[in-house]
Motif scaffolding. Structure first.
Motif, PDB file in Angstrom:
ATOM      1  N   SER A  30     -52.962 -49.353  68.612  1.00 47.12           N
ATOM      2  CA  SER A  30     -52.449 -50.449  69.440  1.00 47.12           C
ATOM      3  C   SER A  30     -51.165 -51.026  68.856  1.00 47.12           C
ATOM      4  O   SER A  30     -50.214 -51.308  69.590  1.00 47.12           O
ATOM      5  N   HIS A  31     -51.142 -51.198  67.546  1.00 44.05           N
ATOM      6  CA  HIS A  31     -49.945 -51.718  66.878  1.00 44.05           C
ATOM      7  C   HIS A  31     -48.748 -50.794  67.121  1.00 44.05           C
ATOM      8  O   HIS A  31     -47.659 -51.252  67.479  1.00 44.05           O
ATOM      9  N   HIS A  32     -48.947 -49.507  66.944  1.00 42.38           N
ATOM     10  CA  HIS A  32     -47.844 -48.558  67.105  1.00 42.38           C
ATOM     11  C   HIS A  32     -47.403 -48.436  68.568  1.00 42.38           C
ATOM     12  O   HIS A  32     -46.205 -48.352  68.847  1.00 42.38           O
ATOM     13  N   LEU A  33     -48.346 -48.454  69.487  1.00 43.85           N
ATOM     14  CA  LEU A  33     -47.985 -48.402  70.906  1.00 43.85           C
ATOM     15  C   LEU A  33     -47.163 -49.630  71.291  1.00 43.85           C
ATOM     16  O   LEU A  33     -46.178 -49.514  72.025  1.00 43.85           O
ATOM     17  N   LYS A  34     -47.554 -50.784  70.782  1.00 46.18           N
ATOM     18  CA  LYS A  34     -46.810 -52.017  71.072  1.00 46.18           C
ATOM     19  C   LYS A  34     -45.366 -51.889  70.595  1.00 46.18           C
ATOM     20  O   LYS A  34     -44.427 -52.260  71.312  1.00 46.18           O
ATOM     21  N   GLN A  35     -45.170 -51.371  69.384  1.00 42.11           N
ATOM     22  CA  GLN A  35     -43.822 -51.197  68.842  1.00 42.11           C
ATOM     23  C   GLN A  35     -42.996 -50.257  69.714  1.00 42.11           C
ATOM     24  O   GLN A  35     -41.814 -50.501  69.976  1.00 42.11           O
ATOM     25  N   LEU A  36     -43.609 -49.176  70.173  1.00 39.32           N
ATOM     26  CA  LEU A  36     -42.895 -48.192  70.989  1.00 39.32           C
ATOM     27  C   LEU A  36     -42.558 -48.732  72.376  1.00 39.32           C
ATOM     28  O   LEU A  36     -41.507 -48.408  72.935  1.00 39.32           O
ATOM     29  N   VAL A  37     -43.422 -49.558  72.920  1.00 39.76           N
ATOM     30  CA  VAL A  37     -43.135 -50.184  74.214  1.00 39.76           C
ATOM     31  C   VAL A  37     -42.016 -51.211  74.057  1.00 39.76           C
ATOM     32  O   VAL A  37     -41.088 -51.273  74.873  1.00 39.76           O
ATOM     33  N   GLU A  38     -42.077 -52.008  72.990  1.00 39.36           N
ATOM     34  CA  GLU A  38     -41.057 -53.045  72.774  1.00 39.36           C
ATOM     35  C   GLU A  38     -39.655 -52.477  72.613  1.00 39.36           C
ATOM     36  O   GLU A  38     -38.684 -53.099  73.035  1.00 39.36           O
ATOM     37  N   CYS A  39     -39.532 -51.304  72.020  1.00 42.24           N
ATOM     38  CA  CYS A  39     -38.190 -50.724  71.854  1.00 42.24           C
ATOM     39  C   CYS A  39     -37.809 -49.847  73.050  1.00 42.24           C
ATOM     40  O   CYS A  39     -36.707 -49.313  73.086  1.00 42.24           O
ATOM     41  N   GLY A  40     -38.716 -49.694  74.023  1.00 43.59           N
ATOM     42  CA  GLY A  40     -38.385 -48.997  75.255  1.00 43.59           C
ATOM     43  C   GLY A  40     -38.650 -47.505  75.257  1.00 43.59           C
ATOM     44  O   GLY A  40     -38.351 -46.835  76.239  1.00 43.59           O
TER      45      GLY A  40
END
Length: 92
Positions: free
Chosen positions: A52-62
């Motif tokens: 979840s943490h890594h997916l959030k980071q990847l979504v935030e940077c687009g």
């Protein structure tokens, strides 16, 4: 988007992809139209909170986007426009 904004976006993307776990997630999703968190977790053997943490980071940077929600499942896919602008990934 001006040149400076484009540069800043690229820095965020490369910083996110510089982490091996996130790069593995993106490479996996490049091979599929979309996957749920549980499918990603199963294929890469990552635990829920870490994923979840890594997916959030990847979504935030687009790099990734939430494709859809189906009940309690969240499905993600690669944001190809972002990758086309900034990233060249070599297939495994």
């Amino acid at each position: 988007m001006n040149k400076e904004q484009s540069h800043q976006e690229a820095v965020k993307i490369y910083k996110a992809l510089g982490e091996p776990t996130r790069l593995n997630i993106v490479k996996l999703l490049c091979k599929h139209d979309e996957l749920s968190c549980s499918q990603i977790e199963e294929q890469l053997n990552y635990k829920g909170s870490t994923l979840s943490h890594h997916l959030k980071q990847l979504v935030e940077c687009g790099v990734l986007r939430l494709a859809r929600k189906e009940g309690t499942y969240h499905f993600y896919r690669v944001n190809q426009d972002t990758l086309d602008r900034h990233v060249v990934l070599q297939p495994d």
